[in-house]
Design a protein around this motif. Structure first.
Motif, short mmCIF file in Angstrom:
data_model
loop_
_atom_site.label_atom_id
_atom_site.label_comp_id
_atom_site.label_asym_id
_atom_site.label_seq_id
_atom_site.Cartn_x
_atom_site.Cartn_y
_atom_site.Cartn_z
N PRO A 206 0.67 -1.40 -0.25
CA PRO A 206 0.07 -0.08 0.12
C PRO A 206 0.81 0.88 -0.16
O PRO A 206 -0.07 2.12 -0.62
CB PRO A 206 -1.28 -0.67 0.92
CG PRO A 206 0.35 -1.22 2.54
CD PRO A 206 0.61 -1.78 1.16
N ARG A 207 1.76 1.19 0.32
CA ARG A 207 2.26 2.06 -0.55
C ARG A 207 4.27 2.49 -0.85
O ARG A 207 4.20 4.06 -1.40
CB ARG A 207 4.32 2.10 0.71
CG ARG A 207 3.73 1.57 2.81
CD ARG A 207 3.52 3.39 3.46
NE ARG A 207 4.03 4.45 3.56
CZ ARG A 207 5.20 4.07 4.89
NH1 ARG A 207 4.92 3.66 5.59
NH2 ARG A 207 5.68 4.86 4.88
N LEU A 208 4.21 1.17 -2.09
CA LEU A 208 4.35 1.48 -3.25
C LEU A 208 3.09 1.68 -4.05
O LEU A 208 3.52 3.49 -5.25
CB LEU A 208 5.22 0.54 -3.96
CG LEU A 208 7.00 0.52 -2.92
CD1 LEU A 208 6.79 -0.52 -3.17
CD2 LEU A 208 7.26 1.39 -2.41
N ALA A 209 2.01 1.36 -4.34
CA ALA A 209 1.45 1.29 -5.46
C ALA A 209 0.90 2.46 -5.76
O ALA A 209 0.60 2.65 -7.08
CB ALA A 209 0.07 -0.37 -5.08
N PRO A 210 0.18 3.49 -4.83
CA PRO A 210 0.07 4.89 -5.13
C PRO A 210 1.03 5.16 -6.52
O PRO A 210 0.73 6.47 -6.69
CB PRO A 210 -0.38 5.56 -3.97
CG PRO A 210 -0.83 3.88 -2.59
CD PRO A 210 0.65 3.33 -3.37
N HIS A 211 1.66 5.04 -6.19
CA HIS A 211 2.93 6.24 -6.72
C HIS A 211 3.19 5.86 -8.29
O HIS A 211 3.02 5.66 -9.37
CB HIS A 211 4.96 5.47 -6.40
CG HIS A 211 5.29 6.00 -5.04
ND1 HIS A 211 4.97 7.68 -4.88
CD2 HIS A 211 5.02 5.42 -4.12
CE1 HIS A 211 5.35 8.36 -4.17
NE2 HIS A 211 4.79 6.85 -2.96
N GLU A 212 1.80 4.79 -8.69
CA GLU A 212 2.08 4.24 -10.44
C GLU A 212 0.80 5.81 -10.58
O GLU A 212 1.45 5.86 -11.93
CB GLU A 212 1.02 3.64 -10.55
CG GLU A 212 0.66 2.96 -11.76
CD GLU A 212 -0.56 2.09 -11.62
OE1 GLU A 212 -1.28 1.68 -12.86
OE2 GLU A 212 -0.60 1.10 -10.36
N ALA A 213 -0.21 6.26 -10.34
CA ALA A 213 -0.19 7.07 -10.33
C ALA A 213 0.21 9.04 -10.72
O ALA A 213 0.27 9.12 -11.82
CB ALA A 213 -1.20 7.72 -9.87
N GLY A 214 1.67 8.83 -10.36
CA GLY A 214 2.18 10.01 -10.23
C GLY A 214 3.39 9.58 -11.48
O GLY A 214 3.27 10.54 -11.74
N ALA A 215 3.34 8.59 -12.10
CA ALA A 215 4.61 8.04 -12.99
C ALA A 215 4.02 8.06 -14.02
O ALA A 215 4.25 8.22 -15.35
CB ALA A 215 5.13 7.42 -12.34
N ARG A 216 2.35 7.78 -13.89
CA ARG A 216 2.13 7.87 -15.75
C ARG A 216 1.21 9.59 -15.67
O ARG A 216 0.98 9.84 -16.80
CB ARG A 216 0.12 6.89 -15.22
CG ARG A 216 -0.19 7.34 -16.88
CD ARG A 216 -1.03 6.14 -16.03
NE ARG A 216 -2.37 6.51 -15.27
CZ ARG A 216 -2.55 5.64 -14.40
NH1 ARG A 216 -2.20 4.68 -13.78
NH2 ARG A 216 -3.51 6.63 -13.40
N GLY A 217 0.69 9.97 -14.76
CA GLY A 217 0.79 12.24 -14.44
C GLY A 217 2.13 12.49 -15.40
O GLY A 217 2.29 13.47 -16.43
N LEU A 218 3.00 12.23 -14.31
CA LEU A 218 4.35 12.56 -15.28
C LEU A 218 4.57 11.50 -16.77
O LEU A 218 5.30 12.76 -17.61
CB LEU A 218 5.78 11.77 -14.58
CG LEU A 218 7.15 12.84 -14.84
CD1 LEU A 218 6.77 14.11 -15.46
CD2 LEU A 218 8.20 12.23 -14.27
N ALA A 219 4.35 10.85 -17.00
CA ALA A 219 4.24 10.48 -18.11
C ALA A 219 3.88 11.45 -18.86
O ALA A 219 4.18 11.81 -20.43
CB ALA A 219 4.23 8.53 -18.69
N GLU A 220 2.13 11.62 -18.52
CA GLU A 220 1.79 12.00 -20.10
C GLU A 220 2.08 13.60 -20.62
O GLU A 220 1.69 14.33 -21.34
CB GLU A 220 0.13 12.22 -19.52
CG GLU A 220 -0.62 10.76 -19.51
CD GLU A 220 -2.11 10.79 -18.30
OE1 GLU A 220 -2.03 11.60 -17.49
OE2 GLU A 220 -2.01 9.82 -18.28
#
Length: 498
Positions: A206-220
C-alpha cells in the motif's frame, strides 16, 4: 490526472512528509546563515529540496515543484560564496519556505489560486542572476556531501518501541509464573507483541502502489506512454525502511520516465511497442528484502557518463576509457553527475541518485544499477527485513516450563561449565518459577564465552543451536527479550546485563 483523483491517504502522507522536509530546510538555512555558510549544510538543503520537488511533481503540486526548483538553484548559487549572505537573500529564502508551507496547507492543496508563484519565481531568478554575477570565492559544494546523516523522523520512536518491548517481557515473565492465570496472560503477551511488531513493520504494497498514478501523470506531461506494474506481495519492512524505499522509488520512477522511456514514435522506430513498461517487484531473498525497478526504455548512455565523468574531474581520460560498464553505472551515484546538459524542473542538476543512495544507506540498505543500451535499466535495492534473524543457543529452563536462549554468532561459544565459578539461574533472577515449582535438582551448568567475558548459567538440559526471529527488540541494556524459535516463544537473555 487531477490531484483529487489520487488516494487521500497518499496525499495526506505527502503533506506531512513535505512539511517535515520544509522544517528541516528552514532549520538548515538558519544553520547555514549563522554557521559561516558551511557547504555541507547547503548540500543537505539541496537534497531535501530536490526530493521534495520530485514528490510534489508526482503528486501534481506543480506550483510547489516550481518553487522548490527555483529555491534549489538559489541555495546552490549562494553556497558558492564564502562572504556573508545578503539580507535580501535571507528574506527571499524565508519567504519562499513560508510560501510553500501555505501551499501545502491550503484546503485545495494543489491549487495556487491567489498566489503569484510565477512572480515569486521570477524574483528568485533575478537574485540568482545577481549572485551569479559575482566572481565565486570558493568552489561550489558537492551536492550530496554531508557531515552526518539526516534521519527520517519515525512516527513512533525506536526508544518507545523498545520500552513497549520491555513491557512485553515483563508480562511474559508473569505469564510463565502465573499458574491458573497463565492462559489469560498468554493472550496479553501475544497481543502486546503483535502491537509492538506492527509499530515497526509495515506492508510495502500500500505504500508503493499509489506511486503508479504519479508516474503515469508525469509520462503524460512529457508526451510518453507507460504502464507501471507492481508485484510486491505481502513483503513487510520496518517503517523507516518503507519511507526510504518510497524516496528511492520516487527517484527511480522519475528517472525511468524522464531519462529512460522514449516517446512513442522513437519506440516504434526502434521496433518496440509504443507503450513502455516499468515493473516494480519485491521479494524476500535470504535475510534481506530485494526490491527491483526495471524499465524497457533506452537504457543509460554510458558514453555520455564517461564524458561527463572526465568533464567533472571524477576520472582521467585514460581511466575513463578503460572503465567497465559496472564502474560507469556506479558513477551515476556520484553527487552532481548528470548527463543532462539542460536543467529542467524534472531533472538535470545531478541531485537524485545520490540522494536515493543516501536514503537507503541510512536504514542499512544498498542500491545498484545495471543497464543495456536500447533495452532498459534495472535498479536493485536490498534492505533489511522487518524481523531480524539471530543465531542463538537454546536451553530448557531449570524448574520452569520455558526455553531460554543466548545470542550466538562469531566469537561466542556455549560449553559445559567447569566448576569453581558461581552459576546464575535466570529463573531465579526473573522470579518466574511457578508457585511451588520444583527446581529440577542441580540441572546443568553451561558457560557462555564472549571474548574474554564468561558467564555461567544454570539450565534444565543440554544447550542446542537454533535461529531465532526478533519481532520486538528491546534495548541492549534490557536483560531479556521475547523471540520466536520454530514458531514458539523463547526468552532471549543477556547475561552481561545481569
Amino acid at each position: 490526472m487531477s490531484p483529487t483523483a489520487l488516494p487521500s491517504e497518499l496525499l495526506a502522507r505527502f503533506r506531512g512528509v513535505a512539511l517535515e522536509r520544509l522544517d528541516r530546510v528552514e532549520s538548515d538555512w538558519g544553520n547555514f546563515m549563522h554557521g559561516g555558510g558551511r557547504p555541507e549544510v547547503a548540500a543537505v538543503m539541496q537534497q531535501e529540496l530536490h526530493t521534495l520537488k520530485g514528490e510534489a511533481r508526482m503528486m501534481h503540486f506543480g506550483g510547489l515543484a516550481t518553487l522548490c526548483h527555483a529555491l534549489e538553484g538559489l541555495v546552490a548559487a549562494v553556497a558558492r560564496r564564502s562572504r556573508r549572505v545578503p539580507e535580501e537573500v535571507d528574506l527571499v529564502v524565508t519567504m519562499a519556505i513560508r510560501f510553500m508551507v501555505v501551499m501545502l496547507r491550503k484546503k485545495d492543496a494543489a491549487s495556487s489560486a491567489g498566489m503569484d508563484v510565477d512572480g515569486f519565481v521570477q524574483q528568485i531568478e533575478e537574485i540568482v542572476a545577481e549572485v551569479a554575477a559575482d566572481e565565486p570565492e570558493t568552489p561550489a559544494p558537492v551536492p550530496g556531501s554531508r557531515s552526518a546523516p539526516v534521519d527520517l523522523r519515525d512516527r513512533v520512536s525506536m526508544a518507545t518501541q523498545q520500552r513497549l518491548a520491555a513491557l512485553a517481557v515483563r508480562v511474559f515473565l508473569e505469564h510463565v509464573a502465573a499458574g491458573r492465570a497463565r492462559g489469560r496472560l498468554g493472550d496479553v503477551v501475544h497481543a502486546l507483541s503483535e502491537e509492538v511488531t506492527s509499530l515497526s513493520a509495515v506492508s510495502l504494497a500500500p505504500r508503493l502502489a499509489p506511486h503508479e498514478a504519479g508516474a503515469r501523470g508525469l509520462a503524460e506531461s512529457l508526451g510518453k506512454e507507460v504502464r507501471v506494474a507492481f508485484d510486491v506481495g505481502d513483503v513487510r519492512v520496518r517503517a523507516e525502511v518503507a519511507e526510504s524505499v518510497e524516496v528511492v522509488l520516487l527517484h527511480a520512477l522519475r528517472n525511468a520516465v524522464d531519462h529512460g522511456i522514449e516517446r512513442p514514435e522513437a519506440r516504434r522506430a526502434a521496433g518496440k511497442a509504443s507503450m513502455a513498461s516499468i515493473r516494480v517487484s519485491a521479494r524476500q531473498k535470504g535475510g534481506e528484502i530485494e526490491i527491483t525497478v526495471e524499465d524497457d526504455g533506452a537504457g543509460v548512455n554510458l558514453e555520455a557518463v564517461r564524458r561527463r565523468a572526465i568533464d567533472l574531474g571524477l576520472s582521467t581520460p585514460e581511466l575513463a576509457l578503460r572503465a567497465q560498464d559496472d564502474e560507469l553505472t556506479e558513477l551515476l551515484f556520484r553527487p552532481g553527475l548528470s548527463t543532462r546538459t539542460k536543467v529542467t524542473d524534472v531533472s538535470g542538476r545531478g541531485i537524485g541518485l545520490d540522494a536515493a543512495r543516501a536514503a537507503i544507506q541510512r536504514v542499512g540498505g544498498c542500491i545498484s544499477i545495471t543497464t543495456r543500451r536500447g533495452q532498459g535499466t534495472l535498479l536493485v535495492l536490498r534492505v533489511p527485513q522487518a524481523s531480524h534473524l539471530l543465531p542463538v543457543v537454546c536451553f530448557p529452563a531449570r524448574g520452569a516450563d520455558l526455553v531460554l536462549a543466548v545470542a550466538a554468532g562469531p566469537g561466542v561459544r556455549v560449553v559445559p561449565a567447569e566448576g569453581g565459578m558461581p552459576a546464575l539461574d535466570p529463573v531465579e533472577y526473573f522470579d518466574m518459577a511457578p508457585p511451588g515449582g520444583a527446581r529440577s535438582g542441580e540441572g546443568v551448568r553451561i558457560e557462555v564465552r564472549r571474548g574474554e567475558a564468561r558467564f555461567t548459567l544454570r539450565a534444565g538440559g543440554a544447550p542446542y543451536a537454533a535461529v531465532a526471529t526478533r519481532l520486538c527488540p528491546t534495548a541492549d541494556d534490557c536483560p531479556a527479550e521475547i523471540v520466536t524459535v520454530d514458531g514458539a516463544e523463547v526468552l532471549l537473555v543477556r547475561p552481561e546485563v545481569f
